[in-house]
Design an enzyme around this catalytic site. Structure first.
Site, PDB file in Angstrom:
ATOM      1  N   HIS A  33      -2.802   6.159   4.745  1.00 26.87           N
ATOM      2  CA  HIS A  33      -1.369   6.316   4.971  1.00 26.87           C
ATOM      3  C   HIS A  33      -0.900   7.671   4.446  1.00 26.87           C
ATOM      4  O   HIS A  33      -1.334   8.121   3.375  1.00 26.87           O
ATOM      5  CB  HIS A  33      -0.586   5.217   4.260  1.00 26.87           C
ATOM      6  CG  HIS A  33      -0.804   3.839   4.810  1.00 26.87           C
ATOM      7  ND1 HIS A  33      -1.440   3.589   6.005  1.00 26.87           N
ATOM      8  CD2 HIS A  33      -0.433   2.627   4.309  1.00 26.87           C
ATOM      9  CE1 HIS A  33      -1.461   2.273   6.217  1.00 26.87           C
ATOM     10  NE2 HIS A  33      -0.869   1.671   5.206  1.00 26.87           N
ATOM     11  N   CYS A  53       0.815  -1.220   0.000  1.00 27.62           N
ATOM     12  CA  CYS A  53       0.000   0.000   0.000  1.00 27.62           C
ATOM     13  C   CYS A  53       0.851   1.273   0.000  1.00 27.62           C
ATOM     14  O   CYS A  53       0.574   2.217  -0.748  1.00 27.62           O
ATOM     15  CB  CYS A  53      -0.947   0.002   1.194  1.00 27.62           C
ATOM     16  SG  CYS A  53      -0.174  -0.476   2.747  1.00 27.62           S
TER      17      CYS A  53
END
Length: 330
Positions: free
Chosen positions: A235, A126
């Site tokens: 994130h 990710c």
């Protein structure tokens, strides 16, 4: 178009089902797949209920594509069995990413490497995905020499048990099982995945190696520090990029704004910059704090944020499936 979602009962599996529905992927039959303990459970997709089946039954149902999000061990064991049956596998685990015989794909960056012969396709980490989406247009224009990245990663990257730990700690509940070696609420852990002999974590080395593979350029030097923080929206990354050639900040902003899958949010005077809370539930990578590194020539600082369960996992996997379908590869 039969689509199997392997690991359908997990956090990312649920997100894959949601993204398939939202993006109107032309599913004629959804096949939710999970381990033995979840067989028989019901999964909802577009207002209908579907029964979770086991791996062998799923293979017999002959889906066109199987999107895996069931962990590396399951992928190593089961993905080849699906592939042998002629089913195209898009795998979210780390199992196949650095296998030289498998493609590691972010559609905005390197979808053109895919062929009909690719039966196991790896979805990158990710934190790598959001960074390379931003790097691609800049590398084409200015040629990247070196990247220094520090990440600020959501607990959702660890899974449901980590989210449970965070909210249990916040509520003062000590009975919930601990996923992390330390408290995560009101804390920051400079530790994602296991530590390796070189002092880096596995997550940091994933970012380094995967970036070179996806960009198709081993000359790009990458160093990373990955950090877990008590957020759930996505994130965040502070990225420092050194180029071979000098750049103009206005052109950099224009390049990024014109890039598929990127939204520039860069107006500090009005407190506009990317944040997990505003990236949550979105498919794009958000970029801001774009500025020159005044300590070194030809070097740029920027901040990027993406929802790790979506662009960092589910959305990227579905976009790979969309590309395969568009090109007649499935």
């Amino acid at each position: 178009m039969k689509v199997a979602v392997v690991g359908a009962t997990g956090l990312v599996g649920g997100e894959i089902l949601k993204v398939l529905a939202e993006r109107n992927f032309p599913v004629t039959e959804i096949i939710p797949v999970a381990s033995e303990r979840s067989i028989g459970k019901k999964i909802s997709f577009k207002g209908q209920e579907f029964t979770v089946v086991g791996y062998d039954d799923a293979i017999k149902m002959k889906p066109n594509v199987a999107i895996f999000s069931a962990g590396g061990g399951t992928s190593l064991e089961m993905a080849p069995k699906f592939a042998e049956a002629g089913i195209t596998v898009i795998d979210n685990s780390s199992a196949w990413r650095m296998d030289p015989t498998k493609k590691l794909v972010v559609p905005e960056v390197n979808a053109d490497v895919l062929t009909a012969e690719d039966k196991i396709i790896a979805n990158p980490n990710c934190s790598t995905i959001q960074m390379v989406v931003v790097m691609k247009p800049l590398h084409e224009k200015y040629k990247i020499k070196r990247v220094v990245v520090s990440t600020y990663q959501s607990v959702t990257g660890t899974g449901k048990a980590a989210v449970d730990q965070l909210f249990a700690e916040r509520a003062g509940d000590d009975s919930v099982a601990k996923v992390y070696p330390h408290k995560i609420d009101l804390n920051v852990l400079p530790h994602i995945d296991v530590f390796l002999e070189n002092g880096y974590t596995k997550e940091e080395m994933k970012m380094i190696k995967e970036t070179n593979k996806i960009m198709g350029d081993d000359s790009i030097k990458v160093t990373a520090t990955t950090v877990r923080i008590p957020t759930i929206g996505g994130h965040s990354e502070a990225v420092n990029i050194e180029f071979e050639n000098d750049f103009d900040l206005t052109t950099v902003r224009e390049l990024l704004a014109a890039t598929e899958g990127v939204i520039v949010q860069d107006d500090p005077a009005n407190f506009l910059y990317p944040m997990p809370i505003t990236a949550h539930g979105k498919d794009e990578v958000f970029v801001g704090r774009i500025r020159r590194d005044e300590s070194q020539e030809k070097t740029l600082n920027l901040w990027c944020v993406a929802d790790n369960l979506r662009k960092g996992a589910a959305t990227n996997a579905v976009q790979i499936a969309e590309h395969l379908l568009k090109k007649g590869l499935i």
